[in-house]
Design an enzyme around this catalytic site. Sequence first.
Site, PDB file in Angstrom:
ATOM      1  N   CYS A  38       0.829  -1.204   0.000  1.00  0.00           N
ATOM      2  CA  CYS A  38       0.000   0.000   0.000  1.00  0.00           C
ATOM      3  C   CYS A  38       0.861   1.251   0.000  1.00  0.00           C
ATOM      4  O   CYS A  38       0.474   2.282  -0.529  1.00  0.00           O
ATOM      5  CB  CYS A  38      -0.944  -0.010   1.198  1.00  0.00           C
ATOM      6  SG  CYS A  38      -0.112  -0.151   2.792  1.00  0.00           S
ATOM      7  N   HIS A 118      -1.225   1.229   7.348  1.00  0.00           N
ATOM      8  CA  HIS A 118      -1.762   1.087   5.999  1.00  0.00           C
ATOM      9  C   HIS A 118      -1.731   2.436   5.304  1.00  0.00           C
ATOM     10  O   HIS A 118      -1.993   3.461   5.928  1.00  0.00           O
ATOM     11  CB  HIS A 118      -3.196   0.555   6.058  1.00  0.00           C
ATOM     12  CG  HIS A 118      -3.808   0.309   4.721  1.00  0.00           C
ATOM     13  ND1 HIS A 118      -3.227  -0.513   3.782  1.00  0.00           N
ATOM     14  CD2 HIS A 118      -4.935   0.789   4.150  1.00  0.00           C
ATOM     15  CE1 HIS A 118      -3.993  -0.530   2.703  1.00  0.00           C
ATOM     16  NE2 HIS A 118      -5.035   0.260   2.900  1.00  0.00           N
ATOM     17  N   ASN A 138      -8.465   3.286  -1.947  1.00  0.00           N
ATOM     18  CA  ASN A 138      -7.713   2.236  -1.282  1.00  0.00           C
ATOM     19  C   ASN A 138      -7.087   1.306  -2.318  1.00  0.00           C
ATOM     20  O   ASN A 138      -7.431   1.352  -3.492  1.00  0.00           O
ATOM     21  CB  ASN A 138      -8.639   1.452  -0.346  1.00  0.00           C
ATOM     22  CG  ASN A 138      -7.893   0.704   0.721  1.00  0.00           C
ATOM     23  OD1 ASN A 138      -6.677   0.617   0.728  1.00  0.00           O
ATOM     24  ND2 ASN A 138      -8.629   0.143   1.661  1.00  0.00           N
TER      25      ASN A 138
END
Length: 170
Positions: A38, A118, A138
């Site tokens: 990520c 994250h 995301n």
Amino acid sequence: MAVSLSPTKKSDYENLPDQFDWRIYGAVTRLKSVCGSCWSFGTVGAIEGAYFLKNGRNLVRLSQQALIDCSWGFGNNGCDGGEDFRAYKWRLKHEDIPIRRIWSIYRTSGNKESELDHAVLAVGYGTLNGNDYWLIKNSWSNYWGNDGYVLMSAKNNNSGVMTTPTYVTM
């Protein structure tokens, strides 16, 4: 090329609209679902957005895989994790992208730096039913949230989006 970790001027935030969505302006590439990287997703998204603004609103899709494969020497671990600031350092050294200012929009899990695990990409903001939110892209596929996007509460920074944000200008 100069890199500064200093904050922006207050005048940068004056006269902002009540809501904003970069997708409407064509500044956000389609969702890229990636392995446990990520950190590369957020980094590439920030650079794509800055490049879009610098080059006449021309959206160019940049490679996350280059960061995953090549930024190990800067402390990142490919699909096993990494940090955006390390990815920026790699890009500054190895690619022809003149980034002028980077400072520590895109992690969540808690709101303290030690709780962050994250990285996401903030592509907008607004208010819905009296509640402020961040519009978040995301990296968990377009099956997650609303086609890969979610509205995340901005109240008390409970999502941690503003704990260590990163912003790129060119």
